[in-house]
Write a protein that holds these residues in place. Structure first.
Motif, PDB file in Angstrom:
ATOM      1  N   PHE A  11     -24.452  21.260 -65.948  1.00 16.66           N
ATOM      2  CA  PHE A  11     -23.749  22.168 -65.051  1.00 16.66           C
ATOM      3  C   PHE A  11     -22.831  21.431 -64.078  1.00 16.66           C
ATOM      4  O   PHE A  11     -22.284  22.038 -63.167  1.00 16.66           O
ATOM      5  N   LEU A  12     -22.662  20.131 -64.291  1.00 16.76           N
ATOM      6  CA  LEU A  12     -21.819  19.356 -63.386  1.00 16.76           C
ATOM      7  C   LEU A  12     -20.335  19.651 -63.602  1.00 16.76           C
ATOM      8  O   LEU A  12     -19.558  19.722 -62.645  1.00 16.76           O
ATOM      9  N   GLY A  13     -19.925  19.836 -64.872  1.00 11.95           N
ATOM     10  CA  GLY A  13     -18.513  20.054 -65.185  1.00 11.95           C
ATOM     11  C   GLY A  13     -17.882  21.190 -64.396  1.00 11.95           C
ATOM     12  O   GLY A  13     -16.825  21.008 -63.765  1.00 11.95           O
ATOM     13  N   PRO A  14     -18.497  22.391 -64.386  1.00 14.30           N
ATOM     14  CA  PRO A  14     -17.903  23.499 -63.618  1.00 14.30           C
ATOM     15  C   PRO A  14     -17.799  23.207 -62.122  1.00 14.30           C
ATOM     16  O   PRO A  14     -16.849  23.662 -61.465  1.00 14.30           O
ATOM     17  N   VAL A  15     -18.759  22.460 -61.575  1.00 10.37           N
ATOM     18  CA  VAL A  15     -18.699  22.118 -60.148  1.00 10.37           C
ATOM     19  C   VAL A  15     -17.521  21.186 -59.877  1.00 10.37           C
ATOM     20  O   VAL A  15     -16.768  21.374 -58.901  1.00 10.37           O
ATOM     21  N   LEU A  16     -17.318  20.184 -60.740  1.00 15.93           N
ATOM     22  CA  LEU A  16     -16.194  19.265 -60.564  1.00 15.93           C
ATOM     23  C   LEU A  16     -14.863  19.987 -60.766  1.00 15.93           C
ATOM     24  O   LEU A  16     -13.884  19.718 -60.044  1.00 15.93           O
ATOM     25  N   ASP A  17     -14.816  20.894 -61.742  1.00 16.16           N
ATOM     26  CA  ASP A  17     -13.583  21.667 -61.951  1.00 16.16           C
ATOM     27  C   ASP A  17     -13.236  22.488 -60.705  1.00 16.16           C
ATOM     28  O   ASP A  17     -12.063  22.588 -60.329  1.00 16.16           O
ATOM     29  N   GLU A  18     -14.254  23.055 -60.081  1.00 12.24           N
ATOM     30  CA  GLU A  18     -14.012  23.827 -58.867  1.00 12.24           C
ATOM     31  C   GLU A  18     -13.475  22.935 -57.757  1.00 12.24           C
ATOM     32  O   GLU A  18     -12.552  23.330 -57.024  1.00 12.24           O
ATOM     33  N   GLN A  19     -14.025  21.721 -57.628  1.00 15.01           N
ATOM     34  CA  GLN A  19     -13.534  20.804 -56.599  1.00 15.01           C
ATOM     35  C   GLN A  19     -12.071  20.453 -56.846  1.00 15.01           C
ATOM     36  O   GLN A  19     -11.260  20.423 -55.908  1.00 15.01           O
ATOM     37  N   ARG A  20     -11.729  20.191 -58.101  1.00 22.94           N
ATOM     38  CA  ARG A  20     -10.335  19.874 -58.425  1.00 22.94           C
ATOM     39  C   ARG A  20      -9.418  21.051 -58.084  1.00 22.94           C
ATOM     40  O   ARG A  20      -8.320  20.862 -57.526  1.00 22.94           O
ATOM     41  N   GLU A  21      -9.861  22.251 -58.423  1.00 21.52           N
ATOM     42  CA  GLU A  21      -9.041  23.442 -58.178  1.00 21.52           C
ATOM     43  C   GLU A  21      -8.846  23.671 -56.678  1.00 21.52           C
ATOM     44  O   GLU A  21      -7.739  23.979 -56.218  1.00 21.52           O
ATOM     45  N   VAL A  22      -9.925  23.492 -55.897  1.00 17.07           N
ATOM     46  CA  VAL A  22      -9.820  23.666 -54.440  1.00 17.07           C
ATOM     47  C   VAL A  22      -8.902  22.593 -53.849  1.00 17.07           C
ATOM     48  O   VAL A  22      -8.076  22.870 -52.965  1.00 17.07           O
ATOM     49  N   MET A  23      -9.023  21.366 -54.349  1.00 12.75           N
ATOM     50  CA  MET A  23      -8.177  20.277 -53.855  1.00 12.75           C
ATOM     51  C   MET A  23      -6.705  20.521 -54.180  1.00 12.75           C
ATOM     52  O   MET A  23      -5.811  20.112 -53.419  1.00 12.75           O
ATOM     53  N   SER A  24      -6.430  21.175 -55.318  1.00 12.24           N
ATOM     54  CA  SER A  24      -5.040  21.439 -55.682  1.00 12.24           C
ATOM     55  C   SER A  24      -4.366  22.362 -54.673  1.00 12.24           C
ATOM     56  O   SER A  24      -3.144  22.355 -54.524  1.00 12.24           O
ATOM     57  N   ARG A  25      -5.174  23.164 -53.964  1.00 15.17           N
ATOM     58  CA  ARG A  25      -4.625  24.106 -52.977  1.00 15.17           C
ATOM     59  C   ARG A  25      -4.725  23.592 -51.548  1.00 15.17           C
ATOM     60  O   ARG A  25      -3.914  23.967 -50.689  1.00 15.17           O
ATOM     61  N   HIS A  26      -5.731  22.735 -51.265  1.00 16.75           N
ATOM     62  CA  HIS A  26      -5.967  22.338 -49.877  1.00 16.75           C
ATOM     63  C   HIS A  26      -5.948  20.822 -49.658  1.00 16.75           C
ATOM     64  O   HIS A  26      -6.127  20.369 -48.515  1.00 16.75           O
ATOM     65  N   GLY A  27      -5.746  20.050 -50.717  1.00 19.14           N
ATOM     66  CA  GLY A  27      -5.792  18.601 -50.566  1.00 19.14           C
ATOM     67  C   GLY A  27      -7.196  18.126 -50.229  1.00 19.14           C
ATOM     68  O   GLY A  27      -8.182  18.696 -50.689  1.00 19.14           O
ATOM     69  N   ASP A  28      -7.288  17.097 -49.409  1.00 17.60           N
ATOM     70  CA  ASP A  28      -8.592  16.540 -49.047  1.00 17.60           C
ATOM     71  C   ASP A  28      -9.247  17.266 -47.875  1.00 17.60           C
ATOM     72  O   ASP A  28     -10.354  16.916 -47.461  1.00 17.60           O
ATOM     73  N   LYS A  29      -8.577  18.258 -47.335  1.00 18.32           N
ATOM     74  CA  LYS A  29      -9.093  18.955 -46.153  1.00 18.32           C
ATOM     75  C   LYS A  29     -10.374  19.717 -46.480  1.00 18.32           C
ATOM     76  O   LYS A  29     -10.515  20.313 -47.552  1.00 18.32           O
ATOM     77  N   LEU A  30     -11.312  19.702 -45.548  1.00 18.40           N
ATOM     78  CA  LEU A  30     -12.537  20.490 -45.649  1.00 18.40           C
ATOM     79  C   LEU A  30     -12.773  21.190 -44.318  1.00 18.40           C
ATOM     80  O   LEU A  30     -12.829  20.540 -43.276  1.00 18.40           O
ATOM     81  N   ASP A  31     -12.905  22.501 -44.360  1.00 20.02           N
ATOM     82  CA  ASP A  31     -13.297  23.237 -43.170  1.00 20.02           C
ATOM     83  C   ASP A  31     -14.155  24.424 -43.597  1.00 20.02           C
ATOM     84  O   ASP A  31     -14.485  24.579 -44.784  1.00 20.02           O
ATOM     85  N   TYR A  32     -14.515  25.249 -42.656  1.00 18.58           N
ATOM     86  CA  TYR A  32     -15.421  26.372 -42.934  1.00 18.58           C
ATOM     87  C   TYR A  32     -14.866  27.296 -44.015  1.00 18.58           C
ATOM     88  O   TYR A  32     -15.570  27.676 -44.954  1.00 18.58           O
ATOM     89  N   ASP A  33     -13.594  27.661 -43.909  1.00 18.70           N
ATOM     90  CA  ASP A  33     -13.007  28.605 -44.853  1.00 18.70           C
ATOM     91  C   ASP A  33     -12.882  28.002 -46.250  1.00 18.70           C
ATOM     92  O   ASP A  33     -13.069  28.705 -47.257  1.00 18.70           O
ATOM     93  N   ILE A  34     -12.554  26.726 -46.326  1.00 21.49           N
ATOM     94  CA  ILE A  34     -12.434  26.071 -47.636  1.00 21.49           C
ATOM     95  C   ILE A  34     -13.804  25.947 -48.304  1.00 21.49           C
ATOM     96  O   ILE A  34     -13.957  26.219 -49.502  1.00 21.49           O
ATOM     97  N   LEU A  35     -14.820  25.583 -47.532  1.00 21.19           N
ATOM     98  CA  LEU A  35     -16.176  25.506 -48.085  1.00 21.19           C
ATOM     99  C   LEU A  35     -16.637  26.871 -48.580  1.00 21.19           C
ATOM    100  O   LEU A  35     -17.347  26.975 -49.584  1.00 21.19           O
ATOM    101  N   ALA A  36     -16.224  27.933 -47.887  1.00 24.19           N
ATOM    102  CA  ALA A  36     -16.626  29.281 -48.279  1.00 24.19           C
ATOM    103  C   ALA A  36     -16.052  29.682 -49.632  1.00 24.19           C
ATOM    104  O   ALA A  36     -16.566  30.613 -50.271  1.00 24.19           O
ATOM    105  N   GLU A  37     -15.005  29.015 -50.095  1.00 24.98           N
ATOM    106  CA  GLU A  37     -14.403  29.319 -51.394  1.00 24.98           C
ATOM    107  C   GLU A  37     -15.205  28.735 -52.561  1.00 24.98           C
ATOM    108  O   GLU A  37     -14.953  29.101 -53.714  1.00 24.98           O
ATOM    109  N   MET A  38     -16.131  27.840 -52.304  1.00 25.68           N
ATOM    110  CA  MET A  38     -16.812  27.100 -53.371  1.00 25.68           C
ATOM    111  C   MET A  38     -18.001  27.881 -53.911  1.00 25.68           C
ATOM    112  O   MET A  38     -19.168  27.563 -53.659  1.00 25.68           O
TER     113      MET A  38
END
Length: 500
Positions: free
Chosen positions: A317-344
């Protein structure tokens, strides 16, 4: 008619005048109704089946073998509602979504926490949580709730991100670590910063951490029955509690004197006051509530973080988690905040499934102040008597096969839209964070904390779990992985998906 009249005594009834016969008929009808009512009432008052135990010591031997082992042994024989006697206590278990509805929904006047959690009082201290009456406790829980509202969580996330980034700089380019130990350290750091305050994190962390260690080690299985037993672990606990009170009292007084505000739970408690009296919290109350909040969250977060990693690093189940991280990074870069974490959402389901399989609190308890009736899924009704301790078990109920498909398998997709197995059998199919009137207020905080840590790890490291897969330490007060959880790491940057 002749044959009936020949029955003994029946000729007397036949020969009576109509008024007398009517009177006798009415009396007979009332008598029969009373007998039927008594039999029905007795059926409704049927008590739960009991676990067969030795006299005097009752179910102590079974509990020493582990409560989960006992539940697995007795559930097939006795069903989802049964009673076991442990010393002088009758403990009635309600196992399953249907059976535990009253457990989670009953008012405090019927099922209360205070009597069964008295062993926490020496650790948390006097005048807080389980050492106060219900009305005061509800006000204190309101203080906890207000310190964990969304606006506060947003400010806490920046501390979590900073602590994670800073902590993992000490890792080299590659190596082997005990994931369990590493995450325990990091969770303690982030909890200290978000809950206990900047002063503790920057100046007093090691001292306070050592004192919390003594507090933690002073909560033993024997403490549940004899919390004031004069043993070395309890003496160290009491000494640590006194020293923590002195440290926090100084910090609180300095904060109040300076007028400076910080974004942490300590500040939220300093600013809180009781609605009933308008009184601000005392230094001792603030200290006790901070200790309680750290105890409530530190173990849960570190244990769940470790199990999440152990399961995901099995790769399936690691692949889908990594794909999600890549997809979130494509929209927000390396930034992490409350709203970005809520998308995961994928990472959220991975954590939730680890918590389903491995809830740190394996028993939830209440004390019954009045008789109540519980109905199991087979339709049988039992009356649970006043004075019983009533229990349910997240560790057992979260693996019921009629609720979850392949319940012992790790499968985060069981919570995905379209499946949602945790909702199929009712509101209390998933109880890792409790539920109802006493659901865990720290649930959003825990998810944010664990998401922050694993998002950072997946973005910056290749990780491999070194066999064997960890076993469950059923002997611990708060149940987690047994022994070390070794992981091999290699530093690398996860590449974001190209924006289409």
């Amino acid at each position: 008619m002749d044959r009936l009249s020949s029955l003994p005594g029946l000729h007397l009834l036949v020969n009576l005048s109509p008024p007398y016969r009517l009177a006798i008929l009415l009396v007979s009808t009332l008598l029969v109704a009373k007998i039927v009512s008594a039999l029905f009432f007795r059926s409704a008052q049927k008590k739960p089946p009991r676990v067969r135990t030795w006299p005097l010591i009752g179910g102590v031997r079974k509990f020493m073998k582990g409560p989960i082992n006992m539940l697995r042994e007795e559930y097939p024989r006795l069903g989802s509602v049964f009673t076991v006697k442990v010393l002088h206590r009758n403990i009635t278990f309600l196992l399953g979504p249907e059976e535990s509805v009253h457990f989670f929904k009953a008012p405090e006047s019927e099922l209360s926490q205070q009597e069964v959690y008295q062993y926490n009082v020496p650790t948390f201290g006097p005048g807080v949580v389980f050492d106060v009456d219900y009305s005061v406790r509800m006000e204190q829980f309101r203080f906890f709730s207000e310190s964990l509202r969304v606006s506060s969580l947003k400010s806490y996330v920046q501390h979590m991100v900073y602590e994670a980034e800073n902590f993992f700089t000490k890792w080299g380019d590659e190596g082997i670590v005990d994931l369990k130990s590493e995450l325990e350290q990091l969770i303690t750091l982030t909890a200290s910063r978000c809950l206990l305050g900047k002063e503790v994190r920057d100046q007093l962390f090691q001292n306070v951490s050592d004192l919390f260690h003594d507090l933690d080690n002073g909560m033993l299985p024997i403490s549940v029955l004899l919390p004031y037993l004069p043993i070395p672990a309890h003496r160290r606990r009491d000494k640590a509690r006194k020293q923590l009170a002195e440290i926090f009292s100084n910090i609180i007084q300095n904060r109040r004197a300076s007028g400076k505000k910080e974004a942490d739970m300590l500040q939220a408690f300093i600013d809180s006051k009781y609605r009933s009296s308008g009184r601000y919290l005392s230094d001792n109350e603030i200290t006790g509530m901070l200790i309680a909040s750290l105890f409530a969250g530190q173990h849960t977060s570190s244990i769940t973080s470790t199990w999440t990693g152990a399961h995901l690093l099995h790769k399936q189940f690691l692949g889908p988690v990594l794909d999600e991280q890549r997809e979130v990074m494509s929209r927000h870069g390396d930034k992490l905040d409350y709203d970005i974490l809520a998308e995961m959402d994928v990472l959220y389901r991975a954590i939730k499934e680890a918590l389903r399989l491995h809830p740190p609190l394996i028993l939830l308890l209440r004390y019954s102040h009045k008789d109540f009736v519980v109905k199991n899924r087979e339709g049988n009704q039992y009356t649970v008597p006043k004075g019983h301790v009533v229990a349910t078990s997240p560790a057992f109920a979260n693996r019921l096969p009629y609720v979850y498909k392949d319940p012992d398998s790790y499968d985060p997709d069981r919570f995905a839209p379209g499946r949602e197995e945790d909702k199929a059998a009712g509101a209390f199919s998933y109880i890792s964070f409790g539920g109802g009137r006493h659901g865990c207020m720290g649930e959003p905080f825990a998810y944010m904390q664990i998401k922050t840590i694993w998002s950072h790890l997946f973005r910056n490291f290749e990780l491999e779990l070194i066999p064997p897969f960890p076993e469950i330490d059923w002997d611990a007060m708060v149940v987690g992985p047994k022994g070390k959880v070794m992981v091999r790491y290699k530093r690398r940057a996860l590449t974001a998906l190209p924006i289409s």
